[in-house]
Enzyme design. Sequence first.
Site, PDB file in Angstrom:
ATOM      1  N   SER A 131     -56.678  66.398  65.634  1.00 40.32           N
ATOM      2  CA  SER A 131     -56.383  66.548  67.064  1.00 40.32           C
ATOM      3  C   SER A 131     -56.734  67.949  67.564  1.00 40.32           C
ATOM      4  O   SER A 131     -56.890  68.157  68.773  1.00 40.32           O
ATOM      5  CB  SER A 131     -54.912  66.251  67.342  1.00 40.32           C
ATOM      6  OG  SER A 131     -54.066  67.158  66.671  1.00 40.32           O
ATOM      7  N   SER A 134     -54.902  74.476  52.045  1.00 42.84           N
ATOM      8  CA  SER A 134     -53.689  75.243  51.790  1.00 42.84           C
ATOM      9  C   SER A 134     -53.650  76.417  52.760  1.00 42.84           C
ATOM     10  O   SER A 134     -53.856  76.247  53.961  1.00 42.84           O
ATOM     11  CB  SER A 134     -53.652  75.699  50.328  1.00 42.84           C
ATOM     12  OG  SER A 134     -52.510  76.465  50.054  1.00 42.84           O
ATOM     13  N   TYR A 155     -42.477  77.618  54.991  1.00 44.03           N
ATOM     14  CA  TYR A 155     -43.909  77.308  54.998  1.00 44.03           C
ATOM     15  C   TYR A 155     -44.544  77.698  53.669  1.00 44.03           C
ATOM     16  O   TYR A 155     -45.345  76.942  53.105  1.00 44.03           O
ATOM     17  CB  TYR A 155     -44.582  78.044  56.156  1.00 44.03           C
ATOM     18  CG  TYR A 155     -46.065  77.786  56.275  1.00 44.03           C
ATOM     19  CD1 TYR A 155     -46.546  76.529  56.618  1.00 44.03           C
ATOM     20  CD2 TYR A 155     -46.993  78.809  56.066  1.00 44.03           C
ATOM     21  CE1 TYR A 155     -47.911  76.290  56.738  1.00 44.03           C
ATOM     22  CE2 TYR A 155     -48.352  78.583  56.186  1.00 44.03           C
ATOM     23  CZ  TYR A 155     -48.806  77.324  56.518  1.00 44.03           C
ATOM     24  OH  TYR A 155     -50.155  77.087  56.632  1.00 44.03           O
ATOM     25  N   LYS A 168     -46.785  75.340  50.944  1.00 39.71           N
ATOM     26  CA  LYS A 168     -48.142  75.634  50.511  1.00 39.71           C
ATOM     27  C   LYS A 168     -48.207  76.026  49.038  1.00 39.71           C
ATOM     28  O   LYS A 168     -49.181  75.703  48.355  1.00 39.71           O
ATOM     29  CB  LYS A 168     -48.743  76.742  51.392  1.00 39.71           C
ATOM     30  CG  LYS A 168     -49.014  76.289  52.823  1.00 39.71           C
ATOM     31  CD  LYS A 168     -49.935  75.074  52.883  1.00 39.71           C
ATOM     32  CE  LYS A 168     -50.325  74.708  54.300  1.00 39.71           C
ATOM     33  NZ  LYS A 168     -51.207  73.515  54.366  1.00 39.71           N
TER      34      LYS A 168
END
Length: 283
Positions: free
Chosen positions: A10, A137, A151, A155
């Site tokens: 998107s 990543s 976060y 990752k």
Amino acid sequence: MKTILITGCSSGFGYMAAKYLAEKGHHVIASMRNVNGKNAGPAGELLEFGSKNKLKLEVLDLDVTSDESVKAAAEKLPGVDVLINNAGYGYGGAVEAFAPGSVLAQLDLNIVGTVRAAQMVLPGMRAKKSGLIIQVSSVAGRGAFPGWAVYNASKWGLEGLSEGMRYELAPLGIDVAIVEPGPFETKFLENMVPAGQEEIAEVYGHVNEFNMNFVSNVKSLFADENAPTDPMLIVKIFEDLIDAEPGSRPLRTIGGLDFGMQKINDVTEPVRKEILAGMGLSE
């Protein structure tokens, strides 16, 4: 020509990669959630771009956090040669200020979502004994910062998952490669989800101050013509990995501002290979 499935198209890397790789002659399946709702705009733009330029570019409704959506999308997929696991976003703030459900949502999208997508394409890749999975990543998967821990966890987890998958799939003729972008002007920073428990978040003024300064400094670099902040750098890395000889693709590739994380990769890569050799394994 390869058939390439890209998640999270998107905006950002996914959107740009879908257009670029289609222009290069590949059959691109650009996936995103809510193609008839919130993301109707970018979905329509990609379809129009493909039609106008007579490209093999299609859009697929896919929410990688939904088992039902993945199952429905899988039934529409042709054989896929390359999967680019790009869908993801970040949660920012002090760990204490996050509800456990928010932490689970971050891990579900950035880790489990890539598993759901991989499981869609792996049966076909195994049957052909060839394929490539690119896991997007971050440099935040190689280091940690205050306010980014949730976060970071997603990752770092993706890094371990991807490295383990690489060893599992290499004997089956399937490559797994990790791409680690630094910050780019893709609205990622603006779209980060803040910690929900505001009263607790206010206690961590030092964390909020660090993040404000960090974001401000990074945004100033976006205006520097000499800084590596063009998102096409990452798209070109995707292309290089796709075009590379099977079995020769590097495990990790950093692109953009690396904040010194490239040194971690440079130091650990020989050690990783030494450990593999000691276990009687090779890539």
